[in-house]
Design a protein around this motif. Structure first.
Motif, PDB file in Angstrom:
ATOM      1  N   LEU A  43       0.880  -1.232  -0.061  1.00 11.93           N
ATOM      2  CA  LEU A  43       0.062  -0.135   0.016  1.00 11.93           C
ATOM      3  C   LEU A  43       0.890   1.193  -0.042  1.00 11.93           C
ATOM      4  O   LEU A  43       1.662   1.381   1.069  1.00 11.93           O
ATOM      5  N   VAL A  44       0.987   2.035  -0.981  1.00  2.85           N
ATOM      6  CA  VAL A  44       1.538   3.021  -1.116  1.00  2.85           C
ATOM      7  C   VAL A  44       0.746   4.440  -0.805  1.00  2.85           C
ATOM      8  O   VAL A  44      -0.348   4.717  -1.355  1.00  2.85           O
ATOM      9  N   LEU A  45       1.074   5.124  -0.003  1.00  4.79           N
ATOM     10  CA  LEU A  45       0.235   6.347   0.475  1.00  4.79           C
ATOM     11  C   LEU A  45       1.148   7.650   0.066  1.00  4.79           C
ATOM     12  O   LEU A  45       2.339   7.979   0.515  1.00  4.79           O
ATOM     13  N   ALA A  46       0.707   8.342  -1.001  1.00  4.75           N
ATOM     14  CA  ALA A  46       1.353   9.497  -1.795  1.00  4.75           C
ATOM     15  C   ALA A  46       0.490  10.827  -1.785  1.00  4.75           C
ATOM     16  O   ALA A  46       0.728  11.435  -2.592  1.00  4.75           O
ATOM     17  N   HIS A  47      -0.120  11.027  -0.550  1.00  5.72           N
ATOM     18  CA  HIS A  47      -0.719  12.591  -0.599  1.00  5.72           C
ATOM     19  C   HIS A  47      -0.651  12.888   0.940  1.00  5.72           C
ATOM     20  O   HIS A  47      -1.061  12.038   2.109  1.00  5.72           O
ATOM     21  N   PRO A  48      -0.220  14.061   1.318  1.00  5.43           N
ATOM     22  CA  PRO A  48      -0.212  14.507   2.673  1.00  5.43           C
ATOM     23  C   PRO A  48      -1.566  14.579   3.563  1.00  5.43           C
ATOM     24  O   PRO A  48      -1.426  14.564   4.662  1.00  5.43           O
ATOM     25  N   CYS A  49      -2.577  14.430   2.715  1.00 12.25           N
ATOM     26  CA  CYS A  49      -4.080  14.606   3.467  1.00 12.25           C
ATOM     27  C   CYS A  49      -4.681  13.163   3.545  1.00 12.25           C
ATOM     28  O   CYS A  49      -5.783  12.941   3.302  1.00 12.25           O
ATOM     29  N   ILE A  50      -3.797  12.134   3.452  1.00 13.85           N
ATOM     30  CA  ILE A  50      -4.347  10.903   3.813  1.00 13.85           C
ATOM     31  C   ILE A  50      -4.318  10.367   5.201  1.00 13.85           C
ATOM     32  O   ILE A  50      -3.251  10.578   6.078  1.00 13.85           O
ATOM     33  N   ARG A  51      -5.698  10.225   5.714  1.00 17.20           N
ATOM     34  CA  ARG A  51      -5.680   9.759   7.165  1.00 17.20           C
ATOM     35  C   ARG A  51      -6.114   8.170   7.357  1.00 17.20           C
ATOM     36  O   ARG A  51      -6.760   7.452   6.509  1.00 17.20           O
ATOM     37  N   VAL A  52      -5.358   7.685   8.318  1.00 16.50           N
ATOM     38  CA  VAL A  52      -5.357   6.107   8.211  1.00 16.50           C
ATOM     39  C   VAL A  52      -5.441   5.946   9.628  1.00 16.50           C
ATOM     40  O   VAL A  52      -4.744   6.193  10.432  1.00 16.50           O
ATOM     41  N   SER A  53      -6.326   4.872  10.110  1.00 14.66           N
ATOM     42  CA  SER A  53      -6.751   4.612  11.440  1.00 14.66           C
ATOM     43  C   SER A  53      -5.558   3.499  11.632  1.00 14.66           C
ATOM     44  O   SER A  53      -5.105   2.797  10.814  1.00 14.66           O
ATOM     45  N   LEU A  54      -5.345   3.110  13.327  1.00 14.33           N
ATOM     46  CA  LEU A  54      -4.602   2.207  13.709  1.00 14.33           C
ATOM     47  C   LEU A  54      -4.906   0.819  13.073  1.00 14.33           C
ATOM     48  O   LEU A  54      -3.951  -0.084  12.824  1.00 14.33           O
ATOM     49  N   ALA A  55      -6.259   0.720  12.893  1.00 18.73           N
ATOM     50  CA  ALA A  55      -6.583  -0.632  12.573  1.00 18.73           C
ATOM     51  C   ALA A  55      -6.198  -1.143  11.227  1.00 18.73           C
ATOM     52  O   ALA A  55      -6.070  -2.241  11.008  1.00 18.73           O
TER      53      ALA A  55
END
Length: 327
Positions: A43-55
């Motif tokens: 999983l690649v996260l490539a934006h500064p405004c991505i919100r990810v839960s600990l789950a």
């Protein structure tokens, strides 16, 4: 993990877990996508405004997935690996430590370097046949531990010719702070490969600190940097092909998308058969696990010479194939 996906998210989004599925919500467009967590490899996260839960991190780690955060110029700047996903972990780490700086490590590095140079020869075949022949000769004479520096000799011959063939502004490899489009594209492709390989190594219960050729004490991914070597040619070939379609003047979102889709669609020749990239990496890593048990076993790597009676398979390129990229 029979279906392997690489998911790249490049817009503002929220990620959560919904009954074992990764839920991706885009607020601006009111879109929602679901994908089974067990089908995700990277999983690649490539934006500064991505919100990810600990789950999300917990579930992906449980399923053996890697989470990569991309920074400037889309290049990955961090990587989260799963821990404890293989019961063989303690045993294999012990075996790795046992073989550190031993003859077996020297032989493994010999095989990895030779496979890397053969991959460069495969690419060079498309623009300089004489260079390809020279590289194959170098690959055939790699010594244990690469004591005669065949890897460096191959690089000195390969890179100037490669960059000249694609009309790149510079003719040398720039690993850090690259500003030319070809080196940026290569660095991006290598970073994706590194994440895939690191995931496979971690899921096999191997300790990434213990490399066979890369042994830096400040590098937690030494083993991944070893096993990326035979697969680098895939990124090289994609960059070369992109440059044949149109001048590679900048590394933009379109080039990145084409690189990612081509990389995911590529197949590698291993033991006389073609394997999709994810499975090919797992195949090579598994051969290393077997060799840890019995160092007399040879690693199974891309572009190895066919055994007598075997017909080598060609690498297949399907740049227009489906890309597991969520945008």
């Amino acid at each position: 993990m029979s279906i392997q996906h690489l998911i790249s998210i490049e817009r503002e989004a929220s990620l959560s877990v919904d009954t074992g599925r990764l839920k991706i919500s885009f607020a601006k467009t009111q879109e929602t996508h679901f994908i089974a967590a067990c089908d995700i490899a990277v999983l690649v996260l490539a934006h500064p405004c991505i919100r990810v839960s600990l789950a999300v991190f917990q579930e992906l780690a449980r399923q053996g997935a890697v989470v990569v955060c991309a920074g400037e110029k889309y290049l990955p700047c961090s990587m989260a690996l799963p821990l404890g996903s293989n019961l063989e972990g303690a045993k294999r780490s012990f075996l790795q430590a046992k073989h550190l700086n031993a003859a077996a490590s020297q032989q493994w590095w010999q095989q990895l370097v030779a496979a890397k140079i053969r991959g460069q020869a495969f690419v060079a075949e498309h623009f300089d046949v004489a260079l390809a022949q020279r590289l194959r000769l170098l690959a055939a004479h790699v010594e244990p531990g690469d004591s005669s520096a065949r890897e460096a000799q191959a690089a000195q011959a390969y890179w100037p010719a490669f960059f000249a063939a694609i009309s790149n502004p510079i003719d040398f490899r720039d690993k850090q702070g690259a500003t030319d489009p070809a080196n940026i594209a290569l660095n991006y492709g290598y970073a994706i490969l590194r994440a895939m390989i690191a995931r496979s190594l971690a899921c096999a219960g191997l300790c990434l600190n213990f490399g066979v050729g890369h042994c830096r004490k400040d590098n937690p991914f030494n083993l991944a940097d070893d096993f990326i070597e035979p697969f680098r040619f895939l990124a090289d070939m994609i960059v070369w092909r992109l440059a044949q379609d149109r001048p590679l003047e900048r590394f933009d979102k379109e080039v990145k998308k084409q690189m990612l889709s081509s990389l995911l669609a590529s197949e590698v020749p291993l033991a006389g058969k073609n394997y999709r990239l994810f499975h090919g990496v797992d195949f090579a890593v598994n051969s290393f696990c077997l060799s840890l048990e019995d160092p007399r076993r040879k690693l199974i790597l891309p572009n190895q010479p066919a055994r007598p009676g075997k017909t080598p398979s060609a690498v297949l390129w399907q740049a227009d194939s489906f890309s597991d990229e969520t945008q």
